[in-house]
Design an enzyme around this catalytic site. Structure first.
Site: not given
Ligand SMILES: NC(=O)C1=CN([C@@H]2O[C@H](COP(=O)(O)OP(=O)(O)OC[C@H]3O[C@@H](n4cnc5c(N)ncnc54)[C@H](OP(=O)(O)O)[C@@H]3O)[C@@H](O)[C@H]2O)C=CC1
Ligand SMILES: O=C(O)C1=N[C@H](C(=O)O)C[C@H](O)C1
Length: 243
Positions: A71, A100-101, A129, A133
């Site tokens: 996250t 972050p990635n 993106h 997002k």
């Molecule tokens: N580090 C990396 O390589 C990457 C990081 N990311 C990051 O990952 C995060 C998630 O992205 P993404 O999967 O696209 O987002 P989504 O919105 O698809 O998923 C988020 C999930 O978290 C749940 N959620 C919300 N609040 C809570 C809580 N308090 N406790 C537990 N679960 C909760 C949501 O449930 P509900 O829908 O029911 O609210 C949903 O299922 C973002 O911050 C994104 O930037 C993304 C891609 C790659």
């Molecule tokens: O939300 C996404 O999709 C992603 N989030 C991460 C970010 O905020 O850097 C990693 C990637 O870019 C995908």
């Protein structure tokens, strides 16, 4: 955590397909975090929302579980709170990885940007993106900008040339002196460019995650590291594990 989300669902499938891992529990918003304990879980993977991640991670660490976090939205204060919690954790070898990635292309691009930064007058970051997002600029772009700014500072470089006057809203967010631009467009997934400029020349570094499968090798690498207990405490970024 976040198992029904876009990343969470992809991680669940990747862990199910990994020969050396099993999915212990899937947990999402509204579920009881207390169900995750060291008795049923070696490593928890957390991909939720920036507003919930710090609280989730501290709860998991205090219950004795190692955590891999994807996250975004982390602050220095958040890192410090997690570092304190995991350093005073009772279980030997307990660890937290926050990156972050997890895409190898993005991690390497940032490394190359850090190497290149000192040789150029100007550097700007553009991230692109999918429009679902919630955070902008991306966590990766913020991290890249800070890394580039630090490399420039270490090299004794000053401010970048920019004659803009008046309304500067078109110039993006300024992160430690580096301009960061965010684009949201249907059809995109996760993409970042670092543009480096000198008189008469330009270097463009670009990483494209066309699909969420791109993040899985890095996530599994972090899970294996956390499960091994060989790197206790907090690790920020995937690069230290790749080395
Ligand atoms: N580090 C990396 O390589 C990457 C990081 N990311 C990051 O990952 C995060 C998630 O992205 P993404 O999967 O696209 O987002 P989504 O919105 O698809 O998923 C988020 C999930 O978290 C749940 N959620 C919300 N609040 C809570 C809580 N308090 N406790 C537990 N679960 C909760 C949501 O449930 P509900 O829908 O029911 O609210 C949903 O299922 C973002 O911050 C994104 O930037 C993304 C891609 C790659
Ligand atoms: O939300 C996404 O999709 C992603 N989030 C991460 C970010 O905020 O850097 C990693 C990637 O870019 C995908």
């Amino acid at each position: 955590m976040g198992a029904r989300g876009r990343m969470g669902a992809t991680v669940v499938e990747a862990v199910r397909s990994a020969p050396d891992m099993t999915v212990a529990l899937t947990v999402d918003a509204g579920d009881d975090l207390g169900s995750i304990t060291p008795d049923n879980t070696d490593v928890a993977v957390e991909f939720t929302v920036p507003s919930a991640s710090l609280r989730n991670v501290l709860t998991l660490v205090r219950s004795g579980v190692s955590v891999v976090v994807g996250t975004t939205g982390w602050t220095d204060e958040g890192f410090a709170a997690v570092r304190d919690a995991v350093d005073s954790a009772s279980r030997a070898g307990q660890s937290v990885v926050i990156a972050p990635n997890y895409a190898l292309s993005a991690v390497l691009m940032e490394r190359f940007a850090r190497q290149a930064a000192r040789y150029f007058e100007s550097v700007e970051v553009i991230e692109m993106h999918h429009p679902d997002k919630v955070d902008a600029p991306s966590g990766t772009a913020l991290h890249t900008a800070r890394v580039v700014a630090k490399a420039r500072e270490d090299a004794g470089l000053g401010a970048m040339p920019d004659a803009t006057t008046g309304d500067e809203t078109s110039r993006g967010q300024v992160v430690d002196g580096v301009h960061v631009h965010a684009i949201r467009l249907r059809g995109l997934n996760a993409h970042e460019e670092v543009l480096l400029g000198n008189p008469g020349e330009q270097l463009v570094l670009r990483a494209d995650s066309f699909d969420r499968s791109s993040f899985m090798p890095g996530v599994l690498m972090a899970v294996r590291s956390a499960a091994s207990g060989t790197r206790p405490g907090l690790t920020v970024g995937l690069e230290p594990l790749m080395d």
